[in-house]
Write a protein that holds these residues in place. Structure first.
Motif, PDB file in Angstrom:
ATOM      1  N   GLY A   1      -8.922 -54.830-103.476  1.00  0.00           N
ATOM      2  CA  GLY A   1      -8.115 -53.897-102.699  1.00  0.00           C
ATOM      3  C   GLY A   1      -6.902 -54.565-102.120  1.00  0.00           C
ATOM      4  O   GLY A   1      -6.701 -55.768-102.300  1.00  0.00           O
ATOM      5  N   SER A   2      -6.085 -53.789-101.443  1.00  0.00           N
ATOM      6  CA  SER A   2      -4.826 -54.178-100.773  1.00  0.00           C
ATOM      7  C   SER A   2      -3.621 -54.044-101.689  1.00  0.00           C
ATOM      8  O   SER A   2      -2.486 -54.048-101.220  1.00  0.00           O
TER       9      SER A   2
ATOM     10  N   MET B   1      -5.100 -48.272 -96.056  1.00  0.00           N
ATOM     11  CA  MET B   1      -3.925 -48.781 -95.346  1.00  0.00           C
ATOM     12  C   MET B   1      -4.370 -49.233 -93.973  1.00  0.00           C
ATOM     13  O   MET B   1      -5.379 -48.750 -93.455  1.00  0.00           O
TER      14      MET B   1
ATOM     15  N   GLU C   1      -3.121 -48.282 -91.251  1.00  0.00           N
ATOM     16  CA  GLU C   1      -3.106 -47.115 -90.352  1.00  0.00           C
ATOM     17  C   GLU C   1      -4.254 -46.145 -90.614  1.00  0.00           C
ATOM     18  O   GLU C   1      -4.602 -45.343 -89.739  1.00  0.00           O
TER      19      GLU C   1
ATOM     20  N   VAL D   1      -8.546 -45.691-108.222  1.00  0.00           N
ATOM     21  CA  VAL D   1      -9.146 -46.184-106.973  1.00  0.00           C
ATOM     22  C   VAL D   1     -10.299 -45.288-106.542  1.00  0.00           C
ATOM     23  O   VAL D   1     -10.809 -45.415-105.429  1.00  0.00           O
TER      24      VAL D   1
ATOM     25  N   ASP E   1       2.468 -43.552-100.479  1.00  0.00           N
ATOM     26  CA  ASP E   1       2.020 -43.932-101.827  1.00  0.00           C
ATOM     27  C   ASP E   1       2.067 -42.715-102.747  1.00  0.00           C
ATOM     28  O   ASP E   1       1.744 -41.596-102.331  1.00  0.00           O
TER      29      ASP E   1
ATOM     30  N   ARG F   1       5.116 -46.258-105.006  1.00  0.00           N
ATOM     31  CA  ARG F   1       5.289 -45.880-103.606  1.00  0.00           C
ATOM     32  C   ARG F   1       6.698 -45.351-103.396  1.00  0.00           C
ATOM     33  O   ARG F   1       7.589 -45.639-104.192  1.00  0.00           O
TER      34      ARG F   1
ATOM     35  N   LYS G   1       1.629 -56.746 -97.065  1.00  0.00           N
ATOM     36  CA  LYS G   1       2.756 -55.807 -97.064  1.00  0.00           C
ATOM     37  C   LYS G   1       3.907 -56.429 -96.291  1.00  0.00           C
ATOM     38  O   LYS G   1       3.718 -56.882 -95.155  1.00  0.00           O
TER      39      LYS G   1
HETATM   40  P1  AMP Z   1      -1.119 -52.407 -95.503  1.00  0.00           P
HETATM   41  O1  AMP Z   1      -0.093 -51.619 -94.828  1.00  0.00           O
HETATM   42  O2  AMP Z   1      -0.854 -53.846 -95.518  1.00  0.00           O
HETATM   43  O3  AMP Z   1      -2.391 -52.004 -94.923  1.00  0.00           O
HETATM   44  O4  AMP Z   1      -1.108 -51.982 -97.011  1.00  0.00           O
HETATM   45  C1  AMP Z   1      -1.459 -50.679 -97.424  1.00  0.00           C
HETATM   46  C2  AMP Z   1      -0.894 -50.415 -98.779  1.00  0.00           C
HETATM   47  O5  AMP Z   1      -1.512 -51.250 -99.761  1.00  0.00           O
HETATM   48  C3  AMP Z   1      -1.147 -49.014 -99.279  1.00  0.00           C
HETATM   49  O6  AMP Z   1      -0.236 -48.093 -98.730  1.00  0.00           O
HETATM   50  C4  AMP Z   1      -0.987 -49.192-100.775  1.00  0.00           C
HETATM   51  O7  AMP Z   1       0.371 -49.166-101.144  1.00  0.00           O
HETATM   52  C5  AMP Z   1      -1.526 -50.598-101.018  1.00  0.00           C
HETATM   53  N1  AMP Z   1      -2.886 -50.608-101.552  1.00  0.00           N
HETATM   54  C6  AMP Z   1      -4.050 -50.865-100.911  1.00  0.00           C
HETATM   55  N2  AMP Z   1      -5.097 -50.813-101.770  1.00  0.00           N
HETATM   56  C7  AMP Z   1      -4.586 -50.521-102.989  1.00  0.00           C
HETATM   57  C8  AMP Z   1      -5.140 -50.329-104.294  1.00  0.00           C
HETATM   58  N3  AMP Z   1      -6.449 -50.470-104.531  1.00  0.00           N
HETATM   59  N4  AMP Z   1      -4.290 -50.033-105.309  1.00  0.00           N
HETATM   60  C9  AMP Z   1      -2.968 -49.913-105.088  1.00  0.00           C
HETATM   61  N5  AMP Z   1      -2.392 -50.080-103.884  1.00  0.00           N
HETATM   62  C10 AMP Z   1      -3.179 -50.382-102.846  1.00  0.00           C
END
Ligand code: AMP
Ligand code: MCA
Length: 473
Positions: free
Chosen positions: A255-256, A281, A283, A304, A357, A372, A384
């Protein structure tokens, strides 16, 4: 409310956490965290110097038990970013390990060195569901990171939804090497096992050898960002021990960021196990997850999974089957600290959170993330990073007249940060290393550009706006 960590209240004698040689049972954790919690009552907010150590776990659990919001700090945060976080979150106390050198930005706080033992007769009553539990800083497209306020109910809701999707029990032993100042490593990777009454073994820092060792020695689940699975996929074909260790795992979870299909396939071919993805995310905590039933190799790369129990998900402004993921549910944050404007902007008028996203839904209701909305957000190594914060840091360097930052595809990091710089004095420009070090020491090492291009001017449109699409070599 029922307790966030029922096993702490039951003071179970089973192992809860292990970092290298040091381990604590749930009962020992209850003693150490419970006695520390008494010292935190009424503290306002507490910062936690979130090194990958048992002290960080005891510190965070103590704050949660005391009902005092915790602000996990990346110990590698640079001077400007740390000053911003401290100014914004105004903690009164900082929890650290004995011997940690803390930077001057934390000088005004009461320092408590976290003990790893203690006794407590009775843990205090649980605070209300909506009480803030954690404040986690996360980047946006512009400006400094914002503090996402995560209430206790969001933690409980997300961890219980994952329990349903994955059949996560007290018998699971999780291994990972994720940082403890973000949702992935801290909430899922530490508070998850603690809520289940299971255990976590933290690698201190990620290594493929560490994964092999722990999965061969009884760990049942692995959590990681795609960069970690990429590093595993690079060697799994030739490493029989690793192959066997992964093949024996109950769940390999990524993830992430998006897991590239070639890495998914290489691991599945070598081990017969599919890496399952989950999406969330800071949030919103977790929104979707591939169920454990597909970990036998039948999970497809690129999805996912369906929305988790309790999560409402819709695609907004759909065109050609692709729309923005918008969500509602008990797993959501309660707002950005000190930023009512940003909180309002994050939601639609009818109360749905805009993730930014872009995704499609397949016939079975599984979510496929395709991109995104914001091009100024970069995901590098699962972190991020906002292009704007790096541009501002570069512009603070006296050798830089103009700067633009973009993300470029990278096989290891997913995206790498690229800086495009017009030097103040073209006759004696700063070196790329000087600029990289400047960003690392002001913001964070993971926000440093991996490539720096020097230009005589930046491409701009008639309005004077930088045309980032024209920036390529
Ligand atoms: P953060 O703000 O650091 O919590 O990152 C959240 C972002 O990570 C999400 O809005 C997605 O763009 C991305 N993300 C998290 N998990 C996945 C996943 N399994 N596949 C694609 N993007 C992901
Ligand atoms: C290198 N280093 C430097 C410099 N150059 N330090 C200062 N100045 C410099 N110029 C140091 C780094 O600090 C680091 O130290 C070491 O050199 C290597 O750095 P780097 O190359 O950046 O590390 P890496 O090995 O490439 O890191 C890959 C990684 C890492 C391990 C995968 O990116 C990582 O841990 N990612 C996890 C991100 C994450 O947890 N995201 C979750 C947020 P040292 O090695 O000692 O540190 S997203 C989230 O929570 C949502 C909810 C979700 O969906 O999960």
């Amino acid at each position: 409310m029922s307790p966030l960590f029922p096993c702490l209240y039951a003071a179970e004698p089973r192992e809860a956490i292990r970092f290298g040689e040091k381990s604590l049972t749930h009962a020992e954790l209850a003693g150490a965290a419970g006695s520390l919690a008494r010292r935190l009552t009424g503290a306002g907010r507490v910062a936690v110097w979130a090194t990958p150590t048992p002290q960080t776990v005891v510190g965070v659990v103590a704050a949660l038990v005391a009902g005092v919001p915790a602000v996990p700090l990346n110990p590698k945060t640079g001077a400007s970013e740390l000053a911003h976080i401290v100014r914004d979150s105004t903690p009164t106390v900082v929890l650290a390990s004995e011997g940690d050198q803390l930077p001057p930005a934390l000088d005004g706080l009461v320092r408590i060195d976290v003990p790893l033992s203690g006794t407590v007769d009775q843990l205090p009553p649980e605070p209300a569901d909506d009480a803030p539990a954690l404040i986690v800083y996360t980047s946006g497209t512009t400006g400094p990171p914002k503090g996402a306020v995560l209430p206790r109910r969001a933690l409980a809701a997300t961890l219980d939804a994952l329990q349903e999707a994955w059949g996560w029990t007290a018998d699971d032993v999780l291994v990972h090497g994720l940082p403890l100042f973000h949702v992935h490593g801290l909430i899922l990777g530490v508070l998850g096992p603690l809520r289940r009454g299971g255990s976590v073994r933290h690698l201190g820092r990620f290594s493929v050898d560490g994964v092999t060792r722990e999965l061969s020695a009884g760990a049942t689940m692995l959590f990681g960002v795609p960069t970690m699975y990429h590093r595993i996929a690079e060697v799994v074909g030739e490493d029989r021990e690793l192959m066997k260790a992964l093949a024996g795992a109950r769940l390999l979870v990524s993830g992430s960021a998006a897991l590239p299909a070639p890495d998914h396939r290489r691991i599945a071919q070598a081990t017969g196990r599919a890496v399952i993805e989950r999406y969330g995310m800071t949030e919103t905590l977790m929104l979707c997850a591939v169920p454990a039933s597909l970990a036998d190799g039948s999970a497809h790369p690129g999805t996912v999974g369906p929305p988790l129990p309790g999560v409402e998900l819709r695609l907004a402004d759909e065109a050609d089957g692709i729309g923005e993921i918008q969500v509602r549910g008990p797993n959501l944050f309660s707002g950005y600290l000190n930023r009512p404007d940003a909180t309002v902007a994050a939601f639609t008028e009818d109360g749905w959170f805009r993730t930014g996203d872009l995704a499609s839904l397949d016939a079975d209701g599984r979510v496929r993330i395709v991109g995104r909305k914001a091009t100024d957000l970069i995901k590098s190594g699962g972190y991020k990073i906002g292009a704007g914060e790096i541009e501002n840091a570069l512009l603070d360097h006296p050798g830089v007249r103009e700067a633009a930052v973009t993300g470029e595809a990278d096989p290891d990091l997913g995206e790498r940060i690229v800086a495009w710089v017009v030097p103040s004095d073209p006759e004696s420009p700063p070196t790329a290393e000087e600029l990289t070090d400047h960003v690392a020491s002001e913001l964070s090492p993971h926000k440093r550009p991996r490539v720096v291009h020097f230009l005589t001017e930046l491409p701009r449109n008639d309005m004077g706006k930088i045309m980032k699409r024209a920036l390529h070599v």
